[in-house]
Design a protein around this motif. Structure first.
Motif, PDB file in Angstrom:
ATOM      1  N   ALA A 111       0.830  -1.207   0.000  1.00  0.00           N
ATOM      2  CA  ALA A 111       0.000   0.000   0.000  1.00  0.00           C
ATOM      3  C   ALA A 111       0.864   1.256   0.000  1.00  0.00           C
ATOM      4  CB  ALA A 111      -0.936  -0.004   1.208  1.00  0.00           C
ATOM      5  N   THR A 112       2.015   1.199   0.656  1.00  0.00           N
ATOM      6  CA  THR A 112       2.955   2.321   0.625  1.00  0.00           C
ATOM      7  C   THR A 112       3.418   2.594  -0.792  1.00  0.00           C
ATOM      8  OG1 THR A 112       3.745   1.807   2.855  1.00  0.00           O
ATOM      9  CG2 THR A 112       5.168   3.167   1.489  1.00  0.00           C
ATOM     10  N   LEU A 113       3.678   1.528  -1.539  1.00  0.00           N
ATOM     11  CA  LEU A 113       4.150   1.701  -2.922  1.00  0.00           C
ATOM     12  C   LEU A 113       3.073   2.324  -3.795  1.00  0.00           C
ATOM     13  CD1 LEU A 113       6.129  -1.619  -3.535  1.00  0.00           C
ATOM     14  CD2 LEU A 113       6.803   0.471  -2.312  1.00  0.00           C
ATOM     15  N   PHE A 114       1.819   1.904  -3.613  1.00  0.00           N
ATOM     16  CA  PHE A 114       0.738   2.489  -4.407  1.00  0.00           C
ATOM     17  C   PHE A 114       0.568   3.973  -4.092  1.00  0.00           C
ATOM     18  CE2 PHE A 114      -0.763  -1.971  -4.904  1.00  0.00           C
ATOM     19  CZ  PHE A 114      -0.868  -1.973  -6.296  1.00  0.00           C
ATOM     20  N   ALA A 115       0.702   4.335  -2.802  1.00  0.00           N
ATOM     21  CA  ALA A 115       0.563   5.737  -2.423  1.00  0.00           C
ATOM     22  C   ALA A 115       1.701   6.579  -3.018  1.00  0.00           C
ATOM     23  CB  ALA A 115       0.548   5.869  -0.899  1.00  0.00           C
ATOM     24  N   LEU A 116       2.919   6.063  -2.939  1.00  0.00           N
ATOM     25  CA  LEU A 116       4.046   6.798  -3.522  1.00  0.00           C
ATOM     26  C   LEU A 116       3.969   6.822  -5.041  1.00  0.00           C
ATOM     27  CD1 LEU A 116       6.935   5.567  -1.199  1.00  0.00           C
ATOM     28  CD2 LEU A 116       5.998   7.881  -1.320  1.00  0.00           C
ATOM     29  N   ALA A 117       3.434   5.765  -5.628  1.00  0.00           N
ATOM     30  CA  ALA A 117       3.241   5.747  -7.076  1.00  0.00           C
ATOM     31  C   ALA A 117       2.253   6.826  -7.503  1.00  0.00           C
ATOM     32  CB  ALA A 117       2.760   4.372  -7.531  1.00  0.00           C
ATOM     33  N   ALA A 118       1.216   7.043  -6.693  1.00  0.00           N
ATOM     34  CA  ALA A 118       0.249   8.101  -7.003  1.00  0.00           C
ATOM     35  C   ALA A 118       0.940   9.462  -6.998  1.00  0.00           C
ATOM     36  CB  ALA A 118      -0.891   8.075  -5.977  1.00  0.00           C
TER      37      ALA A 118
END
Length: 425
Positions: free
Chosen positions: A79-86
């Motif tokens: 979920a951290t990666l998806f947030a940073l990807a956003a």
């Protein structure tokens, strides 16, 4: 920092603006080395999130992310990666060349600021049912806390995301929205795993808010919602055969060979003694090195001591009101950060919003909150200063390394914290 009298709506808005301006001043600062990691991950995530851990291999391969002169691997949950990807997608839309500069720093920190704001909204909603004055106090206790400002807006840690999702989980369970509570819990665990420290508190609240004798129904609803959320988050990785890579990458955080990872706790004192760094700066000591010297396994000792105190806190709060349960959660986190191994300098953070909410209605917890906040601030400041834009503070002004002195203070702070909590229950 602490508000002892009711704050008028006008003064409340003014103080919110003060806290916002302080955070805005920290947005352009480079922060710690972690900020460089977040930038690397935003770039990689804006290209392909699902391949960031690596794909396939036996044993599973670990992808090495490369951006300019930077390279590294991933050790955080998805979920951290998806947030940073956003963040990366938004920044790439503004700057197709993906320039590494102050505006990328600001973009990452703006997402952290949104976490701070979301956390305060959850605090307001959670405490407002007791009183509006208490809700304003809870928000200000956190919003104006120097440790919270230093952690997120200045140094660039992602802890406000964890705090916002944790408080959202508690709020949903407290309101009887068990499915949404399960969703928030899953997202929290898939952002940073520290939420597991207060799962007993979540369970206590769920049982208290469930219909009498039918606690299993909301528990089942929350569990199914959490499982569905987790499945959705990991599905992109599973689809391309990267699930083993995800498990390996996210699990690396459990294998760090550090007695204390710059947390001013009991194990930092042990490090100081074993290294005999009586009047010199203390350096991190590996768990493997302690074992090689013939000492007992510190991981088992720390887990047993911290676990016992955490269970004690939750047992005392099992029939308590929401503020008591929140106070137990904060006490449990304090015990964990003081006695467990591998604890980092920012891991105390999650106790801050919990103590802010508890202290808004439990006046006896305000003193421990002030001292715990000071310990948290100094732990961050002594090791990281105000980030790479400034020189680190001297740690030798106290003759004995100031971080060791702080570790002893932290022991006393926990004793006081635990005694104040015990007196309430």
């Amino acid at each position: 920092m602490l508000v002892d009298r009711a704050v008028s709506p006008r003064v409340f808005r003014l103080l919110l603006l003060v806290g916002l301006l302080l955070r805005a001043a920290g947005l352009p600062l480079r922060g710690t080395d972690d900020m460089d990691v977040w930038k690397l991950w935003t770039h990689a995530g804006s290209v392909s999130v699902s391949t960031m851990y690596g794909v396939g291999g036996s044993p599973p391969e670990r992808a090495v992310l490369v951006w300019g002169r930077r390279s590294g691997t991933v050790e955080y949950p998805p979920a951290t990666l998806f947030a940073l990807a956003a963040v990366g997608h938004v920044y790439r839309a503004i700057d197709p060349y993906y320039t590494d500069g102050v505006w990328l720093t600001v973009a990452v920190k703006l997402s952290i600021l949104l976490g701070d704001i979301g956390l305060c909204v959850a605090l307001w909603a959670l405490v407002r049912r007791y009183s509006e004055d208490g809700a304003r106090a809870a928000v200000l206790f956190y919003w104006l806390n120097p440790a919270a400002i230093l952690d997120g807006a200045v140094l660039g840690y992602l802890d406000p995301w964890l705090g916002a999702l944790t408080m959202a989980s508690i709020l949903a369970i407290d309101r009887g929205r068990f499915a949404w509570g399960g969703v928030a819990l899953a997202l929290t665990a898939l952002t940073k795993l520290q939420i597991v420290l207060i799962v007993p508190a979540i369970a206590i609240l769920l049982v208290q808010r469930a219909p009498r004798g039918a606690w299993w129904k909301p528990a089942l609803i929350a569990s199914l919602a959490a499982a569905a959320t987790a499945a959705i988050v990991v599905a992109p990785f599973a689809r391309i055969g990267a699930l083993p890579n995800l498990i390996q990458g996210a699990g690396r955080a459990f294998h760090h060979d550090m007695l204390s990872a710059e947390a001013a706790n009991v194990w930092w004192i042990v490090t100081w003694i074993l290294r005999r760094s009586w009047t010199t700066p203390v350096r991190i000591l590996g768990i493997s090195r302690m074992a090689a010297l013939g000492y007992p396994n510190p991981r088992l000792i720390g887990t047993a001591l911290a676990g016992a105190l955490m269970l004690w806190a939750f047992w005392r709060a099992r029939r308590g009101s929401l503020p008591i349960v929140l106070a137990a959660s904060a006490c449990a986190i304090h015990a964990y950060t003081l006695l467990s191994v591998q604890v980092h300098e920012n891991h105390f953070y999650l106790a801050l919003p919990l103590m802010a909410a508890a202290g808004a209605t439990l006046r006896r917890m305000r003193g421990p909150y002030a001292l715990a906040s000071l310990v948290c601030f100094l732990n961050l400041f002594l090791f990281q200063g105000f980030g790479h834009d400034f020189a680190l503070p001297p740690r030798g002004v106290t003759v004995v390394d100031a971080t060791v002195v702080l570790a002893f203070v932290n022991v006393g702070a926990f004793v006081w914290h635990a005694r104040r909590f015990s007196a309430l229950t």
